[in-house]
Design a protein around this motif. Structure first.
Motif, PDB file in Angstrom:
ATOM      1  N   PHE A 180       0.825  -1.209   0.000  1.00 55.30           N
ATOM      2  CA  PHE A 180       0.000   0.000   0.000  1.00 55.30           C
ATOM      3  C   PHE A 180       0.861   1.261   0.000  1.00 55.30           C
ATOM      4  O   PHE A 180       0.506   2.252  -0.653  1.00 55.30           O
ATOM      5  CB  PHE A 180      -0.980  -0.011   1.172  1.00 55.30           C
ATOM      6  N   ARG A 181       1.961   1.249   0.692  1.00 57.95           N
ATOM      7  CA  ARG A 181       2.847   2.418   0.656  1.00 57.95           C
ATOM      8  C   ARG A 181       3.381   2.645  -0.750  1.00 57.95           C
ATOM      9  O   ARG A 181       3.436   3.782  -1.227  1.00 57.95           O
ATOM     10  CB  ARG A 181       3.999   2.225   1.645  1.00 57.95           C
ATOM     11  N   LEU A 182       3.747   1.544  -1.412  1.00 56.81           N
ATOM     12  CA  LEU A 182       4.190   1.662  -2.798  1.00 56.81           C
ATOM     13  C   LEU A 182       3.043   2.141  -3.680  1.00 56.81           C
ATOM     14  O   LEU A 182       3.230   3.001  -4.556  1.00 56.81           O
ATOM     15  CB  LEU A 182       4.709   0.309  -3.298  1.00 56.81           C
ATOM     16  N   GLY A 183       1.847   1.615  -3.449  1.00 58.15           N
ATOM     17  CA  GLY A 183       0.699   1.973  -4.271  1.00 58.15           C
ATOM     18  C   GLY A 183       0.280   3.419  -4.118  1.00 58.15           C
ATOM     19  O   GLY A 183      -0.181   4.038  -5.077  1.00 58.15           O
ATOM     20  N   ILE A 184       0.442   3.976  -2.930  1.00 52.29           N
ATOM     21  CA  ILE A 184       0.161   5.400  -2.733  1.00 52.29           C
ATOM     22  C   ILE A 184       1.144   6.232  -3.542  1.00 52.29           C
ATOM     23  O   ILE A 184       0.778   7.236  -4.162  1.00 52.29           O
ATOM     24  CB  ILE A 184       0.255   5.752  -1.230  1.00 52.29           C
ATOM     25  N   ALA A 197      -4.495   8.383  -2.829  1.00 52.96           N
ATOM     26  CA  ALA A 197      -3.426   9.101  -2.128  1.00 52.96           C
ATOM     27  C   ALA A 197      -3.718   9.246  -0.641  1.00 52.96           C
ATOM     28  O   ALA A 197      -2.790   9.379   0.169  1.00 52.96           O
ATOM     29  CB  ALA A 197      -3.223  10.479  -2.755  1.00 52.96           C
ATOM     30  N   ASP A 198      -5.003   9.214  -0.253  1.00 52.99           N
ATOM     31  CA  ASP A 198      -5.353   9.370   1.156  1.00 52.99           C
ATOM     32  C   ASP A 198      -5.498   8.032   1.878  1.00 52.99           C
ATOM     33  O   ASP A 198      -5.997   7.969   3.003  1.00 52.99           O
ATOM     34  CB  ASP A 198      -6.645  10.179   1.308  1.00 52.99           C
ATOM     35  N   THR A 199      -5.055   6.947   1.249  1.00 56.87           N
ATOM     36  CA  THR A 199      -5.115   5.630   1.881  1.00 56.87           C
ATOM     37  C   THR A 199      -4.176   5.563   3.075  1.00 56.87           C
ATOM     38  O   THR A 199      -3.029   6.014   3.005  1.00 56.87           O
ATOM     39  CB  THR A 199      -4.728   4.530   0.875  1.00 56.87           C
ATOM     40  N   ASP A 200      -4.645   5.020   4.163  1.00 57.07           N
ATOM     41  CA  ASP A 200      -3.802   4.738   5.324  1.00 57.07           C
ATOM     42  C   ASP A 200      -3.248   3.328   5.144  1.00 57.07           C
ATOM     43  O   ASP A 200      -3.997   2.343   5.216  1.00 57.07           O
ATOM     44  CB  ASP A 200      -4.626   4.839   6.610  1.00 57.07           C
ATOM     45  N   ARG A 251     -11.429  -2.509  -5.058  1.00 54.93           N
ATOM     46  CA  ARG A 251     -12.161  -1.273  -5.340  1.00 54.93           C
ATOM     47  C   ARG A 251     -12.117  -0.297  -4.170  1.00 54.93           C
ATOM     48  O   ARG A 251     -12.142   0.924  -4.357  1.00 54.93           O
ATOM     49  CB  ARG A 251     -13.623  -1.592  -5.678  1.00 54.93           C
ATOM     50  N   ALA A 252     -12.042  -0.822  -2.967  1.00 60.57           N
ATOM     51  CA  ALA A 252     -12.070   0.037  -1.779  1.00 60.57           C
ATOM     52  C   ALA A 252     -10.892   1.006  -1.741  1.00 60.57           C
ATOM     53  O   ALA A 252     -11.005   2.085  -1.141  1.00 60.57           O
ATOM     54  CB  ALA A 252     -12.074  -0.826  -0.519  1.00 60.57           C
ATOM     55  N   PHE A 253      -9.794   0.643  -2.400  1.00 62.58           N
ATOM     56  CA  PHE A 253      -8.596   1.495  -2.337  1.00 62.58           C
ATOM     57  C   PHE A 253      -8.199   2.043  -3.701  1.00 62.58           C
ATOM     58  O   PHE A 253      -7.124   2.639  -3.847  1.00 62.58           O
ATOM     59  CB  PHE A 253      -7.432   0.700  -1.735  1.00 62.58           C
ATOM     60  N   ALA A 254      -9.075   1.857  -4.686  1.00 57.50           N
ATOM     61  CA  ALA A 254      -8.767   2.353  -6.034  1.00 57.50           C
ATOM     62  C   ALA A 254      -8.727   3.880  -6.040  1.00 57.50           C
ATOM     63  O   ALA A 254      -9.417   4.533  -5.251  1.00 57.50           O
ATOM     64  CB  ALA A 254      -9.817   1.854  -7.020  1.00 57.50           C
ATOM     65  N   PRO A 255      -7.930   4.481  -6.923  1.00 57.50           N
ATOM     66  CA  PRO A 255      -7.883   5.952  -7.008  1.00 57.50           C
ATOM     67  C   PRO A 255      -9.254   6.514  -7.350  1.00 57.50           C
ATOM     68  O   PRO A 255     -10.057   5.876  -8.031  1.00 57.50           O
ATOM     69  CB  PRO A 255      -6.878   6.204  -8.136  1.00 57.50           C
ATOM     70  N   TYR A 256      -9.524   7.721  -6.868  1.00 50.44           N
ATOM     71  CA  TYR A 256     -10.767   8.391  -7.226  1.00 50.44           C
ATOM     72  C   TYR A 256     -10.777   8.665  -8.721  1.00 50.44           C
ATOM     73  O   TYR A 256      -9.720   8.965  -9.313  1.00 50.44           O
ATOM     74  CB  TYR A 256     -10.881   9.729  -6.496  1.00 50.44           C
ATOM     75  N   PRO A 257     -11.946   8.595  -9.372  1.00 53.79           N
ATOM     76  CA  PRO A 257     -12.012   9.047 -10.777  1.00 53.79           C
ATOM     77  C   PRO A 257     -11.583  10.515 -10.853  1.00 53.79           C
ATOM     78  O   PRO A 257     -11.852  11.298  -9.954  1.00 53.79           O
ATOM     79  CB  PRO A 257     -13.501   8.885 -11.120  1.00 53.79           C
ATOM     80  N   SER A 258     -10.896  10.846 -11.915  1.00 54.32           N
ATOM     81  CA  SER A 258     -10.340  12.201 -12.034  1.00 54.32           C
ATOM     82  C   SER A 258     -11.412  13.286 -11.907  1.00 54.32           C
ATOM     83  O   SER A 258     -11.152  14.368 -11.394  1.00 54.32           O
ATOM     84  CB  SER A 258      -9.612  12.355 -13.369  1.00 54.32           C
TER      85      SER A 258
END
Length: 207
Positions: free
Chosen positions: A145-149, A156-159, A194-201
């Motif tokens: 998750f750190r890499l994915g952020i 980007a706001d994932t903990d 899906r819970a951690f996918a980036p927000y749509p632009s």
């Protein structure tokens, strides 16, 4: 009565410890952890009790040996599916694939692991062995998750710590279910992603 036969140096070391671990795992499958007896292990391996105690002098040593054999199984699985050069999302998919493979192809491992984890909740000796294994597994998700952020695979706001707890908790729950069912498992894995996918632009940063 069992008697030891002449063996090579390797057979009296690494191979014998592997045989002891395999016998212990087989007994746990048949009788549960409560039914694990040193005399039964010795009989299956074909050694006497004194030789068994030389390799595993205590309950803690025996459980540690079984846990070590499980770690080796997971290590070998990871080596079959290298993570080097992968994005965080690709690494998460590999973790999910390994989980599917374990559930499908290694049900005996799942049963033994579940027995040890359940017992660890009321046995501090076993907890001291199993907790580091769980923490290592959970920390792999923290790293993903750190890499994915950083690489944009996840919001980007994932903990990262909380996300890893969610993933590890959801997968751990599957270990305890005798038949989680492939369709239901796939739905759960897709929902976790899906819970951690980036927000749509178009809606990034919105609630």
């Amino acid at each position: 009565m069992t008697t030891d036969q002449p063996h090579s140096k390797r057979e009296s070391g690494d191979d014998r410890r592997l045989a002891i671990a395999a016998a212990a795992r087989a007994i746990i499958l048949e009788k549960g952890l409560e039914g694990l007896r040193t005399r039964d292990i010795a009989a299956r391996v074909g050694i006497n009790i004194a030789t068994l105690h030389y390799h595993v002098p205590s309950k803690e040593a025996l459980v540690a040996l079984v846990a070590e054999s499980i770690r080796y199984d997971f290590r070998d699985q990871a080596l079959r599916h290298p993570r080097d050069g992968k994005t965080a999302l690709q690494k998460l998919h590999l973790e999910f694939n390994d989980f599917r493979e374990t559930m499908r192809d290694m049900p005996d491992l799942v049963i033994v692991l579940t027995e040890l984890v359940a017992r660890s909740r009321r046995d501090p000796v076993i907890a001291g062995i199993m907790t580091p294994i769980y923490e290592f597994w959970r920390n792999q998700f923290v790293d993903i998750f750190r890499l994915g952020i950083a690489d944009g695979s996840f919001r980007a706001d994932t903990d990262a710590e909380a996300a890893a707890l969610i993933i590890a908790g959801a997968l751990s729950d599957c270990w305890r279910r005798p038949n989680p069912g492939s369709p239901r498992l796939e739905q759960m894995l897709a929902e976790l992603e899906r819970a951690f996918a980036p927000y749509p632009s178009s809606s990034q940063g919105s609630l």
